[in-house]
Design a protein around this motif. Sequence first.
Motif, short mmCIF file in Angstrom:
data_model
loop_
_atom_site.label_atom_id
_atom_site.label_comp_id
_atom_site.label_asym_id
_atom_site.label_seq_id
_atom_site.Cartn_x
_atom_site.Cartn_y
_atom_site.Cartn_z
N TYR A 94 0.83 -1.21 0.00
CA TYR A 94 0.00 0.00 0.00
C TYR A 94 0.86 1.26 0.00
N VAL A 95 1.90 1.30 0.83
CA VAL A 95 2.77 2.47 0.90
C VAL A 95 3.46 2.71 -0.43
N ALA A 98 0.45 3.88 -2.96
CA ALA A 98 -0.33 5.07 -2.67
C ALA A 98 0.51 6.33 -2.59
N VAL A 99 1.65 6.28 -1.92
CA VAL A 99 2.42 7.51 -1.69
C VAL A 99 2.95 8.10 -2.99
N GLN A 102 -0.03 9.54 -5.03
CA GLN A 102 -0.60 10.74 -4.41
C GLN A 102 0.29 11.96 -4.63
N ALA A 174 -6.05 2.17 -1.98
CA ALA A 174 -5.00 3.11 -2.35
C ALA A 174 -5.55 4.30 -3.12
N THR A 177 -6.77 7.00 -0.90
CA THR A 177 -5.69 7.84 -0.39
C THR A 177 -5.19 8.80 -1.46
N GLN A 233 3.73 11.99 4.15
CA GLN A 233 2.77 11.04 3.59
C GLN A 233 3.19 9.60 3.84
N THR A 234 4.48 9.32 3.90
CA THR A 234 4.94 7.97 4.20
C THR A 234 4.56 7.57 5.62
N ALA A 237 0.90 6.91 5.69
CA ALA A 237 0.51 5.70 4.99
C ALA A 237 0.75 4.46 5.84
N VAL A 240 -2.35 3.94 8.15
CA VAL A 240 -3.70 3.97 7.60
C VAL A 240 -4.57 2.92 8.27
#
Length: 312
Positions: A94-95, A98-99, A102, A174, A177, A233-234, A237, A240
């Motif tokens: 996910y990290v 998503a990061v 985003q 994701a 986010t 953001q990390t 994440a 979450v």
Amino acid sequence: MTTTEVPTAAPPKRVAVPGRPARRRREGAAWVFLSPWVLGACVLTLLPMAVSLYLSFTDYDLFNPPSWVGLRNYTQMFTEDPRYWRSVVATLTYVVIAVPLQLALALAVALALKSMRRGRAFYRSAFYAPSLLGASMSIALVWRAIFNDGGTVDNLFGTGGWVNKPGWALFAVALLTVWQFGAPMVIFLAGLLQIPGELYEAAAVDGASRWRQFAHITIPMLSPVLFFNLVLQTIQAFQVFTPAFAVSAGKGGPADSTLFYTLYLYDRGFVASHMGYASAMAWVLLIVIGAVTAVLFRTSRSWVFYASEGDR
């Protein structure tokens, strides 16, 4: 015969330091105003952390007194719990997804807003709104309905509900986010507006294309802001919880594809009443986030440019 008395030196006089009482009064006033924060930090942060650290070495079920078990929670976590490792893999995936998405979307929108002459304030507020709403449970439930069987995505593309497919459920979370890109977008926009326009004018005179200007001016000058958003953001994440809880109905499904670390921590602590085990998980998460943040700071020396330091 008379004796001559030798005069003794007078003791040195204490020299008064001008302003010392006033400085002490100012320091005392500062501590008075800081006391609510200090008290809150000790009672609401440091004390719970100390209790959590103690509970991580105990067997505690919220109803009976904790019993000391030493490192058993940690050894069980790393060697006997396959769901723990599935939660680690799901969180890292996910990290990684998503990061970057985003931040890329936030930077793209910030670049578009920078070039706008009119309506910038309106669009900036409109794009920032999802960051205020996206963390709520109601939005997460709406997101689940959109990606569920018979939802909007299913009706438009005929692919079925993403939340019921192990290969797509995590990507649906994701996207929620990524949709909340407003906060990093505003920070990017503020950084872009601080870049001197003379740099772009000089590059244009030299014949540099838009892409070369972006690669050699925008990115280096924006690197401190990019680094700040990346770290922030990390960290978020890794923690979450709400989207995964709402999309998977608190189960982490399907097939543990959305069993994020914090969701499994919640399950162990408040569903299974293994609070000692959950406390150990929390401390491992804290150490991992600290290590990742330290690595980001370490690597930033090679790619973050500060205008006040020409050698960086």
